[in-house]
Design an enzyme around this catalytic site. Structure first.
Site, PDB file in Angstrom:
ATOM      1  N   ILE A  19       0.845  -1.203   0.000  1.00 29.71           N
ATOM      2  CA  ILE A  19       0.000   0.000   0.000  1.00 29.71           C
ATOM      3  C   ILE A  19       0.879   1.250   0.000  1.00 29.71           C
ATOM      4  O   ILE A  19       0.574   2.241  -0.668  1.00 29.71           O
ATOM      5  CB  ILE A  19      -0.947   0.012   1.227  1.00 29.71           C
ATOM      6  CG1 ILE A  19      -1.849  -1.232   1.235  1.00 29.71           C
ATOM      7  CG2 ILE A  19      -1.775   1.289   1.280  1.00 29.71           C
ATOM      8  CD1 ILE A  19      -2.787  -1.340   0.057  1.00 29.71           C
ATOM      9  N   ASP A  71      -0.377  -8.019  -4.301  1.00 31.32           N
ATOM     10  CA  ASP A  71       0.023  -6.605  -4.273  1.00 31.32           C
ATOM     11  C   ASP A  71      -0.046  -5.965  -5.659  1.00 31.32           C
ATOM     12  O   ASP A  71      -0.255  -4.762  -5.776  1.00 31.32           O
ATOM     13  CB  ASP A  71       1.444  -6.447  -3.705  1.00 31.32           C
ATOM     14  CG  ASP A  71       1.409  -6.354  -2.180  1.00 31.32           C
ATOM     15  OD1 ASP A  71       0.443  -5.770  -1.652  1.00 31.32           O
ATOM     16  OD2 ASP A  71       2.324  -6.873  -1.532  1.00 31.32           O
ATOM     17  N   PRO A 191      12.750  -0.993  17.809  1.00 27.92           N
ATOM     18  CA  PRO A 191      12.639  -1.945  16.682  1.00 27.92           C
ATOM     19  C   PRO A 191      13.043  -1.307  15.359  1.00 27.92           C
ATOM     20  O   PRO A 191      13.686  -1.960  14.523  1.00 27.92           O
ATOM     21  CB  PRO A 191      11.149  -2.317  16.683  1.00 27.92           C
ATOM     22  CG  PRO A 191      10.670  -2.043  18.064  1.00 27.92           C
ATOM     23  CD  PRO A 191      11.476  -0.881  18.559  1.00 27.92           C
ATOM     24  N   CYS A 382     -16.830 -16.985 -12.119  1.00 26.76           N
ATOM     25  CA  CYS A 382     -16.058 -18.176 -12.469  1.00 26.76           C
ATOM     26  C   CYS A 382     -16.708 -19.437 -11.894  1.00 26.76           C
ATOM     27  O   CYS A 382     -17.738 -19.860 -12.398  1.00 26.76           O
ATOM     28  CB  CYS A 382     -14.598 -18.006 -12.046  1.00 26.76           C
ATOM     29  SG  CYS A 382     -13.492 -18.996 -13.047  1.00 26.76           S
ATOM     30  N   LEU A 383     -16.192 -19.987 -10.801  1.00 25.70           N
ATOM     31  CA  LEU A 383     -16.863 -21.146 -10.216  1.00 25.70           C
ATOM     32  C   LEU A 383     -18.306 -20.780  -9.834  1.00 25.70           C
ATOM     33  O   LEU A 383     -19.206 -21.609  -9.915  1.00 25.70           O
ATOM     34  CB  LEU A 383     -16.091 -21.618  -8.972  1.00 25.70           C
ATOM     35  CG  LEU A 383     -16.628 -22.884  -8.326  1.00 25.70           C
ATOM     36  CD1 LEU A 383     -16.316 -24.104  -9.169  1.00 25.70           C
ATOM     37  CD2 LEU A 383     -16.055 -23.075  -6.926  1.00 25.70           C
ATOM     38  N   HIS A 508     -13.044 -13.016 -14.576  1.00 25.15           N
ATOM     39  CA  HIS A 508     -12.898 -12.351 -13.265  1.00 25.15           C
ATOM     40  C   HIS A 508     -12.939 -10.829 -13.437  1.00 25.15           C
ATOM     41  O   HIS A 508     -11.873 -10.202 -13.564  1.00 25.15           O
ATOM     42  CB  HIS A 508     -11.578 -12.755 -12.615  1.00 25.15           C
ATOM     43  CG  HIS A 508     -11.527 -14.185 -12.209  1.00 25.15           C
ATOM     44  ND1 HIS A 508     -11.804 -14.600 -10.929  1.00 25.15           N
ATOM     45  CD2 HIS A 508     -11.249 -15.305 -12.913  1.00 25.15           C
ATOM     46  CE1 HIS A 508     -11.700 -15.917 -10.860  1.00 25.15           C
ATOM     47  NE2 HIS A 508     -11.361 -16.363 -12.055  1.00 25.15           N
ATOM     48  N   GLU A 510     -13.362  -8.643 -11.317  1.00 26.11           N
ATOM     49  CA  GLU A 510     -12.741  -7.963 -10.167  1.00 26.11           C
ATOM     50  C   GLU A 510     -11.279  -7.597 -10.440  1.00 26.11           C
ATOM     51  O   GLU A 510     -10.725  -6.718  -9.776  1.00 26.11           O
ATOM     52  CB  GLU A 510     -12.860  -8.829  -8.900  1.00 26.11           C
ATOM     53  CG  GLU A 510     -11.966 -10.070  -8.834  1.00 26.11           C
ATOM     54  CD  GLU A 510     -12.543 -11.301  -9.530  1.00 26.11           C
ATOM     55  OE1 GLU A 510     -13.429 -11.137 -10.387  1.00 26.11           O
ATOM     56  OE2 GLU A 510     -12.092 -12.421  -9.221  1.00 26.11           O
TER      57      GLU A 510
HETATM   58  N1  GLN Z   1     -12.431 -24.470 -10.788  1.00 29.45           N
HETATM   59  C1  GLN Z   1     -13.064 -23.809 -11.883  1.00 29.45           C
HETATM   60  C2  GLN Z   1     -12.290 -23.989 -13.175  1.00 29.45           C
HETATM   61  O1  GLN Z   1     -11.112 -24.283 -13.149  1.00 29.45           O
HETATM   62  C3  GLN Z   1     -13.277 -22.347 -11.583  1.00 29.45           C
HETATM   63  C4  GLN Z   1     -12.018 -21.569 -11.443  1.00 29.45           C
HETATM   64  C5  GLN Z   1     -12.188 -20.230 -10.766  1.00 29.45           C
HETATM   65  O2  GLN Z   1     -13.197 -19.979 -10.081  1.00 29.45           O
HETATM   66  N2  GLN Z   1     -11.192 -19.368 -10.891  1.00 29.45           N
HETATM   67  O3  GLN Z   1     -12.836 -23.797 -14.230  1.00 29.45           O
END
Ligand code: GLN
Length: 546
Positions: A19, A71, A191, A382-383, A508, A510
């Protein structure tokens, strides 16, 4: 040519070196300099891709598909830059390169040693981005704490660079802790003194000391640290605990950390810092008008770092919507049909998190069902998207025991299947479908409304995908594949038009959310949660009135 700022850490880990580096980078960038940040990590894994999130937190994925330290996510979120494979280097990668060279006979019969061969390779990589000419400043964060055995070659490389490069091309910032002892009612500098001494013994003397502290340092403590650590008094920087990490650049600006570094680097051509957008964001973040509660359904919820980018994206999206986003962590392993409504009660939206493996899967599927049936805003990543597909397959299409072959290789209905090109891969590290891929968005869909265009690129990290053999059945039953990869037909986005907000994405989002450009999916999800919350409150008021 670029100038180099190295950020080292002492006394203890978790002081927030990332940060501080990102905040300093932000300030220098706001003053008109071209800045990038890189991180050198002392562990032997070639990259953090094979590390369990419990060990190392989230694995951040860059545009070019590098699996990196979390990071790098902070660097991107603070500076709105794209980092790359070159921005994260580990001991493992350094040794791998040197050993490959040795096997190729490149060392011409010489004994290969830590000094000079490993340190040469570290120095080469430290200057790799700087030598492209694209940056005025390269900030390098050194992972680990001064005094660790494994950090030594990196510190030695910094020492050599300090000696090799012109004096005003290198500056070292050392981050330490100044603890407050309640019993003595005193801040303690010892320290910090020890840590600087240890760093100096390796030949690197810090130019700036940034002190993490719970109490203001005051002039006397600053003077004492300056005197005993042999730096100028203006080079002792107070880093008070902040209410949010996004406040740290402004705290550092007040302490003139950027000015002092530029002075050391002999940079005279800079502007007044342009931080208007940043301050606007901070204002919205600190003074929200209302609140929404989002359930984060995952299996690593004990460890906040495991979902770092998701949590930060919620902060960005919350500020955009002028709401405080309260996250309720729900462990998917403990959700079952009997307790689901109790566990998810009071939420305004549900996010089912990314992940791997069987643990907690059924709980995630039950949570998706609840959101679908109760018209609760749903967002699967994703999952999380894959779970939404399985839930729909089982409960709407009636495909008994539908599953992903990741969890059940013998399922009669593999609605989620391993990608064809993944089937021949045996090695684990760096072999998933990684990084940015394009996605075509269908018009007149929720996805189109969110992105406002037909073509996007987002980042990926997965091995499994929607099984297109089932696509027609799913679409006939009301689930729309609103985003696809044009080239392969891989389903990137699914949604339910019959639901107020139900969307799952294979990628993703995010990983691309920054302070200045929050991810549209998060912004719209929070807007939907806000609407849901308002509808709930007005319903409650009308009941009370009755
Ligand atoms: N395990 C799932 C896959 O490999 C989802 C991966 C994840 O959520 N990044 O497709």
């Amino acid at each position: 040519m670029a100038k180099y700022i190295f950020v080292t850490g002492g006394v203890t880990s978790s002081l927030g070196k990332g940060i501080i580096a990102a905040s300093l980078g932000k300030l220098l960038q706001a003053r008109g300099l071209r800045v990038t940040i890189q991180k050198f990590d002392p562990y032997i894994n070639v990259d953090p891709g094979t590390l369990n999130p419990y060990e190392h937190g989230e694995c951040f994925v860059t545009e070019d598909g590098a699996e990196t330290d979390l990071d790098l996510g902070h660097y991107e979120r603070f500076l709105s830059i794209h980092t790359s494979q070159a921005n994260n280097v580990t001991t493992g990668r350094i040794y791998q390169t040197v050993i490959n060279k040795e096997r190729a006979g490149d060392f011409l019969g010489k004994t290969v040693q830590v000094v000079p061969h490993i340190t040469d390779e570290i120095k080469r990589r430290m200057q790799l981005i700087g030598k492209t000419g694209a940056f005025d400043i390269v900030l390098t964060e050194l992972g680990g704490t001064v005094g660790d055995i494994e950090s030594l070659p990196f510190i030695e490389a910094v020492r050599q660079l300090q000696w090799e490069l012109p004096e005003d091309d290198v500056t070292v910032v050392h981050l330490t802790l100044v603890p407050y002892l309640k019993a003595a009612k005193e801040l303690k500098t010892k320290p910090t003194q020890h840590s600087v001494k240890m760093l100096s013994e390796t030949g690197v003397h810090p130019d700036v000391i940034v002190c993490r502290t719970e109490e203001p340092l005051g002039i006397e403590i600053k003077r004492k640290i300056a005197l005993f650590c042999n730096v100028k008094q203006e080079a002792v920087i107070e880093a008070m605990d902040a209410s949010t990490i996004y406040e740290v650049p402004l705290l550092m600006l007040r302490e003139k950390l950027d000015l002092y570094c530029m002075k050391k680097l002999n940079i005279t051509n800079f502007e007044e810092p342009k931080l208007d957008k940043w301050k606007l964001f901070l204002d919205k973040l600190k003074y929200p008008k209302s609140k929404v509660t989002i359930g984060l359904i995952g299996k690593y919820i004990e460890l906040q770092d495991a979902y770092k980018s998701i949590l930060e994206s919620f902060i960005h999206a919350g500020a955009m919507n002028e709401v405080k986003v309260e996250i309720v962590n729900v462990h998917s392993e403990y959700i079952n049909h009997e307790n689901v409504s109790e566990k998810l009660e009071g939420l305004d939206g549900l996010l089912v998190a990314p992940g791997f493996g069987l643990r907690g899967i059924e709980g995630k599927i039950i949570a998706v069902k609840y959101a679908r049936e109760k018209a609760l805003p749903f967002f699967g990543i994703c999952l999380g998207m894959q779970m939404a597909v399985i839930e729909f397959g089982r409960n709407v299409l009636g495909l008994k025991d539908a599953h992903s072959t990741e969890m059940n290789a013998n399922t009669p209905h593999p609605v989620i299947n391993m990608m064809e090109e993944q089937k021949k891969i045996k090695m684990m590290g760096g072999t998933m479908r990684l990084g940015a891929y394009p996605c075509d968005i269908q018009s007149n869909t929720l996805a189109y409304e969110i992105y406002g265009c037909n073509k996007i690129t987002e980042r990926h990290r997965h091995r499994f995908e929607f099984n297109n053999e089932y696509l027609a059945d799913f679409e006939n039953a009301g689930m729309v594949a609103s985003g696809k990869n044009e080239e392969t037909g891989l389903v990137e986005i699914i949604e339910l038009p019959s639901h107020p907000f139900f969307i799952g994405v294979q990628y993703h989002p995010e990983l691309k959310s920054t302070v200045e450009k929050p991810a549209p999916l998060f912004v719209h999800f929070i807007a939907a949660a806000k609407k849901y919350n308002e509808a709930k409150s007005s319903l409650a008021t009308s009941v009370i009135k009755k």
